[in-house]
Motif scaffolding. Structure first.
Motif, short mmCIF file in Angstrom:
data_model
loop_
_atom_site.label_atom_id
_atom_site.label_comp_id
_atom_site.label_asym_id
_atom_site.label_seq_id
_atom_site.Cartn_x
_atom_site.Cartn_y
_atom_site.Cartn_z
N ASP A 1 0.82 -1.22 0.00
CA ASP A 1 0.00 0.00 0.00
C ASP A 1 0.84 1.27 0.00
OD1 ASP A 1 -2.61 -1.18 0.09
OD2 ASP A 1 -2.21 -1.75 2.17
N ILE B 1 -0.28 5.42 -0.24
CA ILE B 1 0.01 6.39 0.82
C ILE B 1 0.81 7.55 0.26
CG2 ILE B 1 1.11 6.73 3.06
CD1 ILE B 1 0.67 3.71 3.56
N TRP C 1 -1.55 9.74 -1.68
CA TRP C 1 -2.39 10.52 -0.78
C TRP C 1 -1.62 11.70 -0.20
CZ3 TRP C 1 -5.52 6.64 2.78
CH2 TRP C 1 -6.55 6.05 2.01
N LEU D 1 -9.27 4.61 6.23
CA LEU D 1 -8.34 3.61 6.74
C LEU D 1 -9.17 2.61 7.53
CD1 LEU D 1 -5.35 5.75 8.12
CD2 LEU D 1 -5.60 4.70 5.88
N THR E 1 0.70 4.16 8.77
CA THR E 1 0.15 4.91 7.63
C THR E 1 0.20 6.40 7.88
OG1 THR E 1 -1.37 3.08 7.11
CG2 THR E 1 -1.90 5.25 6.19
N LEU F 1 2.23 8.87 5.56
CA LEU F 1 1.46 9.93 4.90
C LEU F 1 2.10 11.29 5.18
CD1 LEU F 1 -1.16 10.69 3.32
CD2 LEU F 1 -2.28 10.91 5.54
#
Length: 213
Positions: free
Chosen positions: A23, A27, A30, A142, A175, A179
């Motif tokens: 993922d 991330i 984003w 999330l 995350t 991020l």
């Protein structure tokens, strides 16, 4: 008698982390998109319940304050943190409305709403996602394992495949940090590009002035 430490929790985390690494591109995307949005005057609204509320507030603290290096402050609100609003809304409208009502008050077209839930089934988050879409906001989620209702209600979702809610929350924290790192990288890159463009304009102006003389 010597006690043996149970490392099952660590084993579960390591196993979930293997799949979670896939993922990373989401991330990164984003973080880059969020830097563009907030840098252009939009804001981030974040919500969660229980431990997810703590993760949500962690994210907003990193953006309003700083993650690693010093940089400008950006607009990010953890909706659960306003206890007077949440309790008043719960009392007057019902618990399912505590976030949606605040989204209606603070959200604008172009803003981002991030929702955190280990189950992906919290009613108050689902209602908030619906309200955000009505306003033209982008919704990111999330969650825990897919499929789940919040995944379906969001524009994009990162769904952590893990055996327990505790492990899901731990990877939600990872995350948040990834991020913020991607966000800061994008902000720094934007600043470098602006500086380079400014120097280029200055050189053109200087050259034009010299030519005029």
């Amino acid at each position: 008698m010597k006690l043996v430490t149970d490392v099952t929790h660590c084993d579960d985390l390591m196993k979930a982390l293997e799949g979670f690494r896939e993922d990373a591109p989401l991330i990164q995307r984003w973080g880059t998109a969020l830097a563009g949005r907030l840098g252009g005057g939009a804001r981030l609204l974040v919500a969660g319940n229980g431990g997810s509320a703590a993760q949500a507030q962690h994210l907003t603290a990193e953006l309003v304050g700083r993650y690693r290096e010093d940089r400008p402050a950006f607009s990010a609100l953890a909706l659960h943190a306003d206890t007077s609003s949440t309790t008043a809304i719960a009392n007057d409208y019902g618990v399912q409305e505590i976030f949606a009502r605040q989204v209606a008050a603070h959200g604008r077209d172009g803003d981002v709403l991030m929702l955190l839930s280990t189950s992906g089934a919290s009613a108050n988050l689902l209602v908030a996602a619906e309200e955000a879409h009505r306003l033209g906001m982008t919704v990111w989620a999330l969650t825990g394992p897919a499929p789940n209702p919040l995944q379906a209600a969001a524009d994009e979702a990162l769904c952590v495949e893990a055996a327990t809610g505790a492990t899901v929350q731990e990877l939600h924290l990872v995350t948040v940090h990834m991020l913020c790192e991607a966000f800061d990288q994008a902000v720094a890159q934007r600043d470098r590009e602006r500086c380079a463009a400014g120097r280029k304009r200055q050189r053109r102006w200087t050259a034009s002035g010299e030519d005029a003389v």
